[in-house]
Enzyme design. Structure first.
Site, PDB file in Angstrom:
ATOM      1  N   ASN A 193      69.883  64.819  41.247  1.00  0.00           N
ATOM      2  CA  ASN A 193      70.332  66.206  41.176  1.00  0.00           C
ATOM      3  C   ASN A 193      70.509  66.724  39.757  1.00  0.00           C
ATOM      4  O   ASN A 193      71.177  67.736  39.537  1.00  0.00           O
ATOM      5  CB  ASN A 193      71.625  66.373  41.967  1.00  0.00           C
ATOM      6  CG  ASN A 193      71.490  65.907  43.400  1.00  0.00           C
ATOM      7  OD1 ASN A 193      72.164  64.971  43.828  1.00  0.00           O
ATOM      8  ND2 ASN A 193      70.570  66.512  44.149  1.00  0.00           N
ATOM      9  N   LEU A 218      72.365  70.621  35.913  1.00  0.00           N
ATOM     10  CA  LEU A 218      72.847  70.055  37.171  1.00  0.00           C
ATOM     11  C   LEU A 218      72.548  70.997  38.326  1.00  0.00           C
ATOM     12  O   LEU A 218      72.763  72.204  38.230  1.00  0.00           O
ATOM     13  CB  LEU A 218      74.354  69.811  37.092  1.00  0.00           C
ATOM     14  CG  LEU A 218      75.041  69.343  38.379  1.00  0.00           C
ATOM     15  CD1 LEU A 218      74.627  67.919  38.732  1.00  0.00           C
ATOM     16  CD2 LEU A 218      76.559  69.437  38.234  1.00  0.00           C
ATOM     17  N   CYS A 219      72.045  70.445  39.419  1.00  0.00           N
ATOM     18  CA  CYS A 219      71.798  71.221  40.631  1.00  0.00           C
ATOM     19  C   CYS A 219      72.725  70.701  41.721  1.00  0.00           C
ATOM     20  O   CYS A 219      72.576  69.582  42.206  1.00  0.00           O
ATOM     21  CB  CYS A 219      70.336  71.078  41.059  1.00  0.00           C
ATOM     22  SG  CYS A 219      69.915  72.037  42.528  1.00  0.00           S
ATOM     23  N   ILE A 220      73.714  71.523  42.090  1.00  0.00           N
ATOM     24  CA  ILE A 220      74.690  71.138  43.102  1.00  0.00           C
ATOM     25  C   ILE A 220      75.089  72.379  43.888  1.00  0.00           C
ATOM     26  O   ILE A 220      75.212  73.483  43.322  1.00  0.00           O
ATOM     27  CB  ILE A 220      75.932  70.474  42.441  1.00  0.00           C
ATOM     28  CG1 ILE A 220      76.927  69.989  43.501  1.00  0.00           C
ATOM     29  CG2 ILE A 220      76.586  71.403  41.448  1.00  0.00           C
ATOM     30  CD1 ILE A 220      78.094  69.193  42.909  1.00  0.00           C
ATOM     31  N   HIS A 278      75.942  77.094  43.404  1.00  0.00           N
ATOM     32  CA  HIS A 278      74.939  78.072  43.810  1.00  0.00           C
ATOM     33  C   HIS A 278      75.622  79.324  44.370  1.00  0.00           C
ATOM     34  O   HIS A 278      76.604  79.213  45.099  1.00  0.00           O
ATOM     35  CB  HIS A 278      74.019  77.483  44.874  1.00  0.00           C
ATOM     36  CG  HIS A 278      73.178  76.348  44.360  1.00  0.00           C
ATOM     37  ND1 HIS A 278      72.493  75.479  45.193  1.00  0.00           N
ATOM     38  CD2 HIS A 278      72.910  75.933  43.091  1.00  0.00           C
ATOM     39  CE1 HIS A 278      71.850  74.584  44.462  1.00  0.00           C
ATOM     40  NE2 HIS A 278      72.090  74.839  43.194  1.00  0.00           N
TER      41      HIS A 278
END
Length: 239
Positions: A85, A93-95, A99
């Protein structure tokens, strides 16, 4: 033209920063990148015990939008982190929690899993720490890391490719911790200790960042709530 920070954003960040300095939470520490800017924080995340990341020291930048907490911040790792992630190229960071709360069926995320203004720095960073050990492989930012992680997980640790990369990064991060004069907690006991932080010499006065009448505003809001409660009517003649 960039948007100007709102007063509520300044207030929220000032209070959150002060709280995280006075009552540090296990697993991470925060400081301002520049003392005169509340919208950019440097974060140090400690790898949780009994995980592949144990003993790791991972630095990141946390950038807040002008309308925080109504919009989420962003997090970019400065330390190399091989993780499903985390984008390998730039460390973003993709969490889900960061979003925007829109209904996007293609993402596989529910709106309730996304950002909402009740979240704060503590809940964000605790979610990040949890994500280190339990990646989301359904929509990975790093596909190669996701494939390696699944092989490692499904083989119950027999496939060492993913683990070996993490171990090397943890070792490298310890050298960075030594340069910064940081003692990284290793045991669960050390990791979970909460201590009252004492202001260091030259620390900034957080009251500079928000109005002196903030408490008065809160009192007025409370008085208004009490008034509304006292004058509520069920609509059927009963009180």
């Amino acid at each position: 033209m960039a948007s100007q920070p709102t007063t509520s954003a300044l207030r929220a960040l000032a209070l959150e920063y002060k709280s995280n300095q006075e009552e540090p939470v296990e697993g991470f520490r925060v400081k301002l990148v520049n003392d005169d800017n509340l919208f950019e924080w440097e974060v140090a995340i400690y790898g949780p015990p009994d995980t592949l990341y144990q003993g790791g020291y991972f630095k990141a930048h946390m950038k807040f939008p002008p309308d925080y907490p109504y919009s989420p911040p962003t997090i970019r790792f400065l330390t190399k982190v091989w993780h499903p992630n985390v984008y390998e190229v730039n460390g973003d960071l993709c969490i889900s929690i960061l979003h925007p709360p829109v209904d996007d069926p293609q993402s596989g995320e529910l709106p309730c899993e996304r950002w909402n203004p009740t979240q704060n720095v503590r809940t964000i960073l605790l979610s990040v720490i949890s994500l280190l050990n339990e990646p989301n492989t359904f929509s990975p930012a790093n596909v190669d890391a996701s494939v390696m992680y699944r092989r490692w997980r499904d083989s119950k640790g027999k496939d060492k490719e993913y683990e070996n990369i993490i171990r090397k990064q943890v070792s490298a991060s310890r050298l960075e911790a030594e340069k910064d004069g940081i003692v990284v907690p290793i045991t669960l006991e050390d990791y979970c200790i909460k201590t009252k932080a004492k202001p260091a010499d030259g620390s900034i006065d957080m009251t500079d960042f928000y109005d002196d009448d903030y408490a008065d505003d809160l009192d007025e809001d409370e008085d208004e709530e009490e008034y509304n409660e006292d004058n509520e009517d069920s609509g059927n003649g009963e009180s």
